[in-house]
Structures are given as C-alpha cells and as structure tokens.
Design a protein around this motif. Structure first.
Motif, PDB file in Angstrom:
ATOM      1  N   ALA A   1       0.836  -1.206   0.000  1.00  0.00           N
ATOM      2  CA  ALA A   1       0.000   0.000   0.000  1.00  0.00           C
ATOM      3  C   ALA A   1       0.869   1.252   0.000  1.00  0.00           C
ATOM      4  O   ALA A   1       0.579   2.217  -0.714  1.00  0.00           O
ATOM      5  N   PHE A   2       1.940   1.229   0.772  1.00  0.00           N
ATOM      6  CA  PHE A   2       2.856   2.370   0.792  1.00  0.00           C
ATOM      7  C   PHE A   2       3.474   2.584  -0.583  1.00  0.00           C
ATOM      8  O   PHE A   2       3.526   3.705  -1.093  1.00  0.00           O
ATOM      9  N   LEU A   3       3.947   1.513  -1.208  1.00  0.00           N
ATOM     10  CA  LEU A   3       4.598   1.634  -2.516  1.00  0.00           C
ATOM     11  C   LEU A   3       3.629   2.075  -3.607  1.00  0.00           C
ATOM     12  O   LEU A   3       4.038   2.661  -4.601  1.00  0.00           O
ATOM     13  N   ASP A   4       2.342   1.797  -3.419  1.00  0.00           N
ATOM     14  CA  ASP A   4       1.332   2.214  -4.388  1.00  0.00           C
ATOM     15  C   ASP A   4       0.893   3.665  -4.207  1.00  0.00           C
ATOM     16  O   ASP A   4       0.213   4.224  -5.058  1.00  0.00           O
ATOM     17  N   ASP A   5       1.279   4.294  -3.097  1.00  0.00           N
ATOM     18  CA  ASP A   5       0.879   5.672  -2.805  1.00  0.00           C
ATOM     19  C   ASP A   5       1.919   6.633  -3.375  1.00  0.00           C
ATOM     20  O   ASP A   5       2.914   6.963  -2.729  1.00  0.00           O
ATOM     21  N   SER A   6       1.699   7.102  -4.598  1.00  0.00           N
ATOM     22  CA  SER A   6       2.682   7.950  -5.281  1.00  0.00           C
ATOM     23  C   SER A   6       2.889   9.285  -4.567  1.00  0.00           C
ATOM     24  O   SER A   6       4.002   9.823  -4.569  1.00  0.00           O
ATOM     25  N   ASP A   7       1.858   9.830  -3.934  1.00  0.00           N
ATOM     26  CA  ASP A   7       2.013  11.089  -3.190  1.00  0.00           C
ATOM     27  C   ASP A   7       2.955  10.909  -2.003  1.00  0.00           C
ATOM     28  O   ASP A   7       3.807  11.763  -1.738  1.00  0.00           O
ATOM     29  N   GLN A   8       2.814   9.793  -1.321  1.00  0.00           N
ATOM     30  CA  GLN A   8       3.670   9.521  -0.170  1.00  0.00           C
ATOM     31  C   GLN A   8       5.123   9.304  -0.629  1.00  0.00           C
ATOM     32  O   GLN A   8       6.054   9.784   0.021  1.00  0.00           O
ATOM     33  N   ILE A   9       5.309   8.616  -1.735  1.00  0.00           N
ATOM     34  CA  ILE A   9       6.654   8.391  -2.282  1.00  0.00           C
ATOM     35  C   ILE A   9       7.267   9.728  -2.692  1.00  0.00           C
ATOM     36  O   ILE A   9       8.437  10.003  -2.395  1.00  0.00           O
ATOM     37  N   ALA A  10       6.493  10.580  -3.362  1.00  0.00           N
ATOM     38  CA  ALA A  10       6.990  11.895  -3.789  1.00  0.00           C
ATOM     39  C   ALA A  10       7.374  12.748  -2.584  1.00  0.00           C
ATOM     40  O   ALA A  10       8.419  13.420  -2.597  1.00  0.00           O
ATOM     41  N   ALA A  11       6.572  12.711  -1.530  1.00  0.00           N
ATOM     42  CA  ALA A  11       6.876  13.475  -0.322  1.00  0.00           C
ATOM     43  C   ALA A  11       8.155  12.967   0.340  1.00  0.00           C
ATOM     44  O   ALA A  11       8.992  13.766   0.791  1.00  0.00           O
ATOM     45  N   LEU A  12       8.330  11.657   0.354  1.00  0.00           N
ATOM     46  CA  LEU A  12       9.539  11.071   0.921  1.00  0.00           C
ATOM     47  C   LEU A  12      10.772  11.477   0.119  1.00  0.00           C
ATOM     48  O   LEU A  12      11.807  11.830   0.691  1.00  0.00           O
ATOM     49  N   LYS A  13      10.661  11.455  -1.210  1.00  0.00           N
ATOM     50  CA  LYS A  13      11.774  11.882  -2.065  1.00  0.00           C
ATOM     51  C   LYS A  13      12.102  13.358  -1.843  1.00  0.00           C
ATOM     52  O   LYS A  13      13.281  13.734  -1.769  1.00  0.00           O
ATOM     53  N   ALA A  14      11.082  14.201  -1.741  1.00  0.00           N
ATOM     54  CA  ALA A  14      11.297  15.634  -1.522  1.00  0.00           C
ATOM     55  C   ALA A  14      11.990  15.868  -0.184  1.00  0.00           C
ATOM     56  O   ALA A  14      12.918  16.691  -0.083  1.00  0.00           O
ATOM     57  N   GLU A  15      11.566  15.147   0.839  1.00  0.00           N
ATOM     58  CA  GLU A  15      12.185  15.279   2.161  1.00  0.00           C
ATOM     59  C   GLU A  15      13.650  14.842   2.118  1.00  0.00           C
ATOM     60  O   GLU A  15      14.530  15.516   2.664  1.00  0.00           O
ATOM     61  N   ALA A  16      13.926  13.742   1.446  1.00  0.00           N
ATOM     62  CA  ALA A  16      15.304  13.255   1.326  1.00  0.00           C
ATOM     63  C   ALA A  16      16.162  14.249   0.548  1.00  0.00           C
ATOM     64  O   ALA A  16      17.318  14.503   0.900  1.00  0.00           O
ATOM     65  N   ARG A  17      15.592  14.815  -0.518  1.00  0.00           N
ATOM     66  CA  ARG A  17      16.319  15.801  -1.322  1.00  0.00           C
ATOM     67  C   ARG A  17      16.641  17.042  -0.491  1.00  0.00           C
ATOM     68  O   ARG A  17      17.753  17.581  -0.542  1.00  0.00           O
ATOM     69  N   ALA A  18      15.673  17.518   0.316  1.00  0.00           N
ATOM     70  CA  ALA A  18      15.879  18.689   1.171  1.00  0.00           C
ATOM     71  C   ALA A  18      16.965  18.414   2.212  1.00  0.00           C
ATOM     72  O   ALA A  18      17.833  19.270   2.456  1.00  0.00           O
ATOM     73  N   GLU A  19      16.938  17.210   2.802  1.00  0.00           N
ATOM     74  CA  GLU A  19      17.970  16.858   3.773  1.00  0.00           C
ATOM     75  C   GLU A  19      19.340  16.787   3.124  1.00  0.00           C
ATOM     76  O   GLU A  19      20.341  17.253   3.688  1.00  0.00           O
ATOM     77  N   ALA A  20      19.427  16.233   1.922  1.00  0.00           N
ATOM     78  CA  ALA A  20      20.702  16.134   1.208  1.00  0.00           C
ATOM     79  C   ALA A  20      21.226  17.529   0.857  1.00  0.00           C
ATOM     80  O   ALA A  20      22.432  17.799   0.975  1.00  0.00           O
ATOM     81  N   THR A  21      20.333  18.412   0.443  1.00  0.00           N
ATOM     82  CA  THR A  21      20.738  19.784   0.109  1.00  0.00           C
ATOM     83  C   THR A  21      21.259  20.503   1.350  1.00  0.00           C
ATOM     84  O   THR A  21      22.302  21.169   1.302  1.00  0.00           O
ATOM     85  N   ALA A  22      20.554  20.345   2.466  1.00  0.00           N
ATOM     86  CA  ALA A  22      20.983  20.986   3.716  1.00  0.00           C
ATOM     87  C   ALA A  22      22.342  20.461   4.152  1.00  0.00           C
ATOM     88  O   ALA A  22      23.217  21.222   4.577  1.00  0.00           O
ATOM     89  N   GLN A  23      22.532  19.170   4.034  1.00  0.00           N
ATOM     90  CA  GLN A  23      23.807  18.586   4.435  1.00  0.00           C
ATOM     91  C   GLN A  23      24.926  19.030   3.484  1.00  0.00           C
ATOM     92  O   GLN A  23      26.038  19.307   3.920  1.00  0.00           O
ATOM     93  N   ALA A  24      24.631  19.120   2.205  1.00  0.00           N
ATOM     94  CA  ALA A  24      25.628  19.588   1.231  1.00  0.00           C
ATOM     95  C   ALA A  24      26.014  21.032   1.528  1.00  0.00           C
ATOM     96  O   ALA A  24      27.200  21.395   1.449  1.00  0.00           O
ATOM     97  N   ASP A  25      25.035  21.876   1.872  1.00  0.00           N
ATOM     98  CA  ASP A  25      25.323  23.266   2.254  1.00  0.00           C
ATOM     99  C   ASP A  25      26.225  23.291   3.480  1.00  0.00           C
ATOM    100  O   ASP A  25      27.199  24.056   3.540  1.00  0.00           O
TER     101      ASP A  25
END
Length: 171
Positions: free
Chosen positions: A136-160
């Motif tokens: 069910a989690f893998l089928d929820d594209s909104d939840q996957i997109a939110a998780l990717k966005a959160e990971a991207r934001a964390e990676a950007t913050a850490q890179a900064d």
C-alpha cells in the motif's frame, strides 16, 4: 519449473478436498501436482505449492497461467490425479517470490465445496498485513513523492553544511 522433492503419494480422487485435508493435517511443505481426469485428460497439470499445509501459489505450464487463473484452469469436478510431494521452502521460493503466483489459501478448498477446510486454511495462513502495508505504501505515489522531496531537502541541507552545494545535481 517443478521443484525437486520427495513424492509422498499419487492418487486419483473425486474431490480435491481429500488431498487438501491430508496436506493440512500433515502440515506438508511442498506441492500438489493436480491433473484433471477424464474427459479432459489433455489439460495441463496445475502445480499448487503448500507451506505448512496451506496453499500459497499456483502455476500451470511453466507460468502460462499463475495464481487464481491457474486454480480456475481446473475443472469444477473430478476425477483428479493428484501427486503430493514434500520439499523445502527454499525449493519453492521461485514461485513464492512471484506475487502473480500467489493464491488465496482457501480458494482451492472452496472450489472443492469444502468451506470449513477453506476457513481453517485461511486461519493457518501467515498474516500478510506487513506485506500488505508495504505494498500500500509503494502504491501511494504522493507519499513516495513526499519522501523523495524530504530526502532531497535533507541532502541539500547537508551539502550546504559541508560546503558541497555546487556539487549537487539540480535535476
């Protein structure tokens, strides 16, 4: 595709309830090779895997039909030639790891007009709620997109923080 194993019994039966009941009582891990009898003797056999006596997967002819479609390929009435084979869970992994092969644990018993057996099979079947929640989690594209966005934001913050902002790929 037929797993190696030890043949336990080979019989002709009028109803699939009989071998299913035996497999349930013996807690067989292995498979049933079910061949429709006359007048449709030219039909392909159905391989039904069992884990602790509970049907878990089904396949016809090297995967031409799988899961519920494989069970539906059996005629409603016998006779059936049934071979019971004992094997290891590892030998069955190729079929158990393919979701398309999975069957409702009680479906074959229901086709054999054995509703009480179907209920007992379902009761013994492992709880798939964890697998269902992951699916069910893998089928929820909104939840996957939110998780990717959160990971991207964390990676950007850490890179900064580490002074590596110019190394990030903005795509």
């Amino acid at each position: 595709m037929t797993p190696e194993g030890t043949l336990v019994a080979s019989r002709v039966v009028e109803s699939l309830a009989t071998p299913l009941e035996t497999c349930f009582a013996d807690r067989l891990t292995g498979y049933l090779r079910v061949e429709p009898g006359m007048p449709v003797a030219d039909a392909d056999p159905v391989l039904v895997t069992l884990d602790d006596g509970v049907p878990t997967a089904a396949v016809v002819r090297e995967g031409d039909l799988t899961g519920a479609d494989a069970v539906a390929a059996l005629p409603d009435t016998g006779p059936f030639r049934v071979e019971r084979t004992r094997t290891s869970v590892e030998a069955l992994a190729a079929l158990h790891d393919r979701p398309a092969c999975h069957v409702d644990p009680g479906a074959l018993a229901e086709r054999a007009d054995a509703p009480a057996l179907a209920a007992r099979l379902r009761e013994r079947a492992p709880d798939d709620s964890e697998a269902d929640s992951v699916a069910a989690f893998l089928d929820d594209s909104d939840q996957i997109a939110a998780l990717k966005a959160e990971a991207r934001a964390e990676a950007t913050a850490q890179a900064d923080e580490w002074g590596l902002s110019d190394q990030l790929d903005s795509g």
